[in-house]
Design an enzyme around this catalytic site. Structure first.
Site, PDB file in Angstrom:
ATOM      1  N   HIS A  31       0.841  -1.194   0.000  1.00  0.00           N
ATOM      2  CA  HIS A  31       0.000   0.000   0.000  1.00  0.00           C
ATOM      3  C   HIS A  31       0.882   1.251   0.000  1.00  0.00           C
ATOM      4  CE1 HIS A  31       0.775  -0.686   4.352  1.00  0.00           C
ATOM      5  NE2 HIS A  31       0.898   0.628   4.354  1.00  0.00           N
ATOM      6  N   SER A  32       0.232   2.388  -0.169  1.00  0.00           N
ATOM      7  CA  SER A  32       0.890   3.679   0.030  1.00  0.00           C
ATOM      8  C   SER A  32       0.005   4.492   0.962  1.00  0.00           C
ATOM      9  CB  SER A  32       1.088   4.416  -1.305  1.00  0.00           C
ATOM     10  OG  SER A  32      -0.150   4.781  -1.873  1.00  0.00           O
TER      11      SER A  32
END
Length: 150
Positions: free
Chosen positions: A63-64
């Site tokens: 994820h970011s």
């Protein structure tokens, strides 16, 4: 009027850095400190968590973040962090408890290749907020697509 730019549009692999956390020797033991009084920390720590009992083939992250800054530390063992800015990727191996990998918002990260007994410590600039996460890689690529034309 100030226009806010999503960090995905400007974050780069070059924004990564290893931060040396100060260690002191007390009775032939080392103590490493990572608190908000430490000038080497690039943000105020609001949340701390750690990962352990990790199978060697496990992957975490994927994820970011839109706002969260994070430091990752291998407090035991070692592991790899693959980071992607939408244009390029790099992999950093963390293996020393006095070194923290600084991850600014807007970079996709995957943590993997855990050694036996690895413990990964995360120091975060925000409290948990699901809306801060970008968990779909295609959405991430859309947010970073402007970098390909820069």
């Amino acid at each position: 009027m100030t226009i806010f730019k999503d960090p995905h549009s400007k974050s780069r692999i070059s924004d990564l850095r290893i931060i040396e956390l100060p260690s002191i020797c007390v009775d032939r033991s080392l103590i490493t400190v990572a608190d908000n009084g430490n000038p080497s920390l690039p943000f105020e720590v609001r949340r701390v968590y750690y990962l352990y009992n990790l199978p060697a083939l496990a992957e975490r992250g994927g994820h970011s973040h839109r706002n969260e800054h994070r430091l990752l530390v291998a407090v035991a063992g070692c592991f790899d962090v693959t980071v992607d800015d939408g244009v390029e990727q790099t992999t950093v191996t963390l293996r020393h408890p006095s070194q923290a990998l600084y991850l600014p918002p807007g970079l996709w990260r995957t943590v993997h290749s855990f050694s036996a007994g690895a413990v990964a410590l995360a120091l975060c600039s925000t409290l948990f907020d699901e809306s801060d996460y970008v968990r779909d890689y295609d959405d991430f690529l859309t947010l970073t697509s402007c970098k390909k034309t820069q």
